[in-house]
Design a protein around this motif. Structure first.
Motif, PDB file in Angstrom:
ATOM      1  N   ARG A  16     -12.270  12.007  -0.708  1.00 13.97           N
ATOM      2  CA  ARG A  16     -11.860  10.615  -0.953  1.00 13.97           C
ATOM      3  C   ARG A  16     -11.806   9.856   0.382  1.00 13.97           C
ATOM      4  O   ARG A  16     -12.292   8.722   0.479  1.00 13.97           O
ATOM      5  CB  ARG A  16     -10.485  10.610  -1.645  1.00 13.97           C
ATOM      6  CG  ARG A  16      -9.714   9.316  -1.608  1.00 13.97           C
ATOM      7  CD  ARG A  16     -10.244   8.274  -2.576  1.00 13.97           C
ATOM      8  NE  ARG A  16      -9.388   7.110  -2.594  1.00 13.97           N
ATOM      9  CZ  ARG A  16      -9.814   5.875  -2.822  1.00 13.97           C
ATOM     10  NH1 ARG A  16     -11.087   5.652  -3.093  1.00 13.97           N
ATOM     11  NH2 ARG A  16      -8.989   4.861  -2.814  1.00 13.97           N
ATOM     12  N   GLU A  17     -11.265  10.507   1.415  1.00  9.37           N
ATOM     13  CA  GLU A  17     -11.173   9.855   2.727  1.00  9.37           C
ATOM     14  C   GLU A  17     -12.565   9.524   3.273  1.00  9.37           C
ATOM     15  O   GLU A  17     -12.770   8.448   3.832  1.00  9.37           O
ATOM     16  CB  GLU A  17     -10.424  10.742   3.716  1.00  9.37           C
ATOM     17  CG  GLU A  17      -8.924  10.755   3.467  1.00  9.37           C
ATOM     18  CD  GLU A  17      -8.184  11.694   4.404  1.00  9.37           C
ATOM     19  OE1 GLU A  17      -8.523  11.749   5.597  1.00  9.37           O
ATOM     20  OE2 GLU A  17      -7.268  12.387   3.930  1.00  9.37           O
TER      21      GLU A  17
ATOM     22  N   VAL B  57       0.506   8.517   5.405  1.00  9.34           N
ATOM     23  CA  VAL B  57       0.601   8.719   3.954  1.00  9.34           C
ATOM     24  C   VAL B  57       0.686  10.225   3.648  1.00  9.34           C
ATOM     25  O   VAL B  57       1.526  10.661   2.854  1.00  9.34           O
ATOM     26  CB  VAL B  57      -0.609   8.090   3.210  1.00  9.34           C
ATOM     27  CG1 VAL B  57      -0.622   8.496   1.745  1.00  9.34           C
ATOM     28  CG2 VAL B  57      -0.591   6.575   3.330  1.00  9.34           C
TER      29      VAL B  57
ATOM     30  N   SER C 205      -3.638  15.950   0.790  1.00  6.20           N
ATOM     31  CA  SER C 205      -4.800  15.218   1.312  1.00  6.20           C
ATOM     32  C   SER C 205      -6.037  15.491   0.458  1.00  6.20           C
ATOM     33  O   SER C 205      -6.131  16.514  -0.228  1.00  6.20           O
ATOM     34  CB  SER C 205      -5.068  15.606   2.766  1.00  6.20           C
ATOM     35  OG  SER C 205      -5.595  16.902   2.823  1.00  6.20           O
ATOM     36  N   ASP C 206      -6.972  14.530   0.516  1.00 10.02           N
ATOM     37  CA  ASP C 206      -8.225  14.651  -0.228  1.00 10.02           C
ATOM     38  C   ASP C 206      -9.353  14.197   0.707  1.00 10.02           C
ATOM     39  O   ASP C 206      -9.682  12.998   0.748  1.00 10.02           O
ATOM     40  CB  ASP C 206      -8.153  13.778  -1.492  1.00 10.02           C
ATOM     41  CG  ASP C 206      -9.403  13.896  -2.349  1.00 10.02           C
ATOM     42  OD1 ASP C 206     -10.469  14.285  -1.817  1.00 10.02           O
ATOM     43  OD2 ASP C 206      -9.330  13.587  -3.554  1.00 10.02           O
TER      44      ASP C 206
ATOM     45  N   GLN D 279     -13.729   6.479   1.593  1.00  7.48           N
ATOM     46  CA  GLN D 279     -13.002   5.299   2.076  1.00  7.48           C
ATOM     47  C   GLN D 279     -13.524   4.851   3.450  1.00  7.48           C
ATOM     48  O   GLN D 279     -13.692   3.654   3.686  1.00  7.48           O
ATOM     49  CB  GLN D 279     -11.500   5.605   2.196  1.00  7.48           C
ATOM     50  CG  GLN D 279     -10.781   5.673   0.854  1.00  7.48           C
ATOM     51  CD  GLN D 279      -9.378   6.230   1.027  1.00  7.48           C
ATOM     52  OE1 GLN D 279      -9.207   7.386   1.373  1.00  7.48           O
ATOM     53  NE2 GLN D 279      -8.370   5.413   0.782  1.00  7.48           N
TER      54      GLN D 279
ATOM     55  N   LYS E 237       0.942  13.525  -7.319  1.00 11.86           N
ATOM     56  CA  LYS E 237       0.296  14.731  -6.799  1.00 11.86           C
ATOM     57  C   LYS E 237       1.280  15.905  -6.781  1.00 11.86           C
ATOM     58  O   LYS E 237       0.917  17.030  -7.125  1.00 11.86           O
ATOM     59  CB  LYS E 237      -0.229  14.476  -5.382  1.00 11.86           C
ATOM     60  CG  LYS E 237      -1.513  13.668  -5.342  1.00 11.86           C
ATOM     61  CD  LYS E 237      -2.036  13.550  -3.914  1.00 11.86           C
ATOM     62  CE  LYS E 237      -3.490  13.094  -3.914  1.00 11.86           C
ATOM     63  NZ  LYS E 237      -4.024  13.015  -2.544  1.00 11.86           N
TER      64      LYS E 237
ATOM     65  N   VAL F 272       1.470   7.792  -5.714  1.00 16.67           N
ATOM     66  CA  VAL F 272       0.401   8.814  -5.687  1.00 16.67           C
ATOM     67  C   VAL F 272       1.001  10.145  -5.225  1.00 16.67           C
ATOM     68  O   VAL F 272       0.729  11.203  -5.808  1.00 16.67           O
ATOM     69  CB  VAL F 272      -0.770   8.389  -4.757  1.00 16.67           C
ATOM     70  CG1 VAL F 272      -1.760   9.522  -4.563  1.00 16.67           C
ATOM     71  CG2 VAL F 272      -1.485   7.174  -5.311  1.00 16.67           C
TER      72      VAL F 272
ATOM     73  N   ARG G 259       0.840  -1.200   0.000  1.00 14.16           N
ATOM     74  CA  ARG G 259       0.000   0.000   0.000  1.00 14.16           C
ATOM     75  C   ARG G 259       0.877   1.253   0.000  1.00 14.16           C
ATOM     76  O   ARG G 259       0.624   2.207  -0.737  1.00 14.16           O
ATOM     77  CB  ARG G 259      -0.926  -0.005   1.233  1.00 14.16           C
ATOM     78  CG  ARG G 259      -2.031   1.035   1.148  1.00 14.16           C
ATOM     79  CD  ARG G 259      -2.845   1.113   2.430  1.00 14.16           C
ATOM     80  NE  ARG G 259      -4.109   1.796   2.249  1.00 14.16           N
ATOM     81  CZ  ARG G 259      -4.240   3.123   2.169  1.00 14.16           C
ATOM     82  NH1 ARG G 259      -3.181   3.883   2.265  1.00 14.16           N
ATOM     83  NH2 ARG G 259      -5.429   3.669   1.973  1.00 14.16           N
TER      84      ARG G 259
ATOM     85  N   HIS H 197       3.393  12.344   1.672  1.00 14.79           N
ATOM     86  CA  HIS H 197       3.043  13.196   0.517  1.00 14.79           C
ATOM     87  C   HIS H 197       3.651  14.597   0.691  1.00 14.79           C
ATOM     88  O   HIS H 197       4.160  15.184  -0.259  1.00 14.79           O
ATOM     89  CB  HIS H 197       1.522  13.356   0.379  1.00 14.79           C
ATOM     90  CG  HIS H 197       0.805  12.154  -0.201  1.00 14.79           C
ATOM     91  ND1 HIS H 197       1.430  11.005  -0.607  1.00 14.79           N
ATOM     92  CD2 HIS H 197      -0.520  11.956  -0.445  1.00 14.79           C
ATOM     93  CE1 HIS H 197       0.523  10.153  -1.064  1.00 14.79           C
ATOM     94  NE2 HIS H 197      -0.665  10.701  -0.981  1.00 14.79           N
TER      95      HIS H 197
HETATM   96  O1  LIG Z   1      -6.127   8.838  -2.889  1.00 15.10           O
HETATM   97  C1  LIG Z   1      -5.373   9.784  -2.615  1.00 15.10           C
HETATM   98  O2  LIG Z   1      -5.559  10.922  -3.072  1.00 15.10           O
HETATM   99  C2  LIG Z   1      -4.248   9.563  -1.700  1.00 15.10           C
HETATM  100  O3  LIG Z   1      -3.409  10.434  -1.552  1.00 15.10           O
HETATM  101  C3  LIG Z   1      -4.203   8.289  -0.921  1.00 15.10           C
HETATM  102  C4  LIG Z   1      -4.856   8.423   0.447  1.00 15.10           C
HETATM  103  C5  LIG Z   1      -4.797   6.999   1.074  1.00 15.10           C
HETATM  104  O4  LIG Z   1      -3.792   6.690   1.716  1.00 15.10           O
HETATM  105  O5  LIG Z   1      -5.732   6.219   0.815  1.00 15.10           O
HETATM  106  C6  LIG Z   1      -4.070   9.383   1.272  1.00 15.10           C
HETATM  107  C7  LIG Z   1      -4.419  10.698   1.415  1.00 15.10           C
HETATM  108  C8  LIG Z   1      -5.695  11.245   0.921  1.00 15.10           C
HETATM  109  O6  LIG Z   1      -6.244  12.166   1.817  1.00 15.10           O
HETATM  110  C9  LIG Z   1      -6.636  10.184   0.532  1.00 15.10           C
HETATM  111  C10 LIG Z   1      -6.262   8.884   0.338  1.00 15.10           C
END
Ligand SMILES: O=C(O)C(=O)C[C@]1(C(=O)O)C=C[C@@H](O)C=C1
Length: 115
Positions: free
Chosen positions: A57-58, A90, A53-54, A61, A45, A41, A34, A94
């Protein structure tokens, strides 16, 4: 009375611990894969100037993993905390990648100015 192995451990406990060790090893390999993926990623980015960060998306998840946890009879709060722990690390990676890309770009511009 329990029959103990040569190491003085209950054989059922020893067998369960063997399985735990296998699960832990699998978990380490899965996490390493992972992080290899999120490293790419992070690079993508940084290259494209996207934020580390997103939150949207979080949120997706968390929803997905909480549902999966319930199906798997795992505590969904624990699943969410585990994901948050991993994602926090992560995002830290980043940010480091983005800073190093910024520095490389800045020093490239400096070199060009001095040419
Ligand atoms: O999918 C992304 O944009 C990622 O950077 C991966 C990830 C993850 O580890 O799943 C990490 C940070 C983001 O905030 C969202 C998801």
């Amino acid at each position: 009375m329990t029959i103990l192995s040569a190491q003085g451990i209950d054989p059922e406990l020893a067998s369960l611990r063997e399985s735990i060790d296998n699960f832990d090893a699998a978990l380490i390999h899965l996490l390493a894969e992972r992080f290899r993926c999120t490293q790419r990623v992070g690079e993508l980015k940084a290259r494209k100037g996207l934020p580390p960060s997103d939150p949207d998306r979080e949120a997706r998840q968390v929803k997905r993993l909480r549902n999966l946890a319930v199906e798997a009879k795992l505590d969904p709060d624990f699943a969410e905390k585990f994901l948050a722990f991993v994602v926090k690390e992560v995002i830290r990676h980043h940010r480091t990648i983005a800073e190093s890309v910024d520095h490389n770009t800045a020093s490239k511009h400096d070199t060009e100015r001095n040419d």
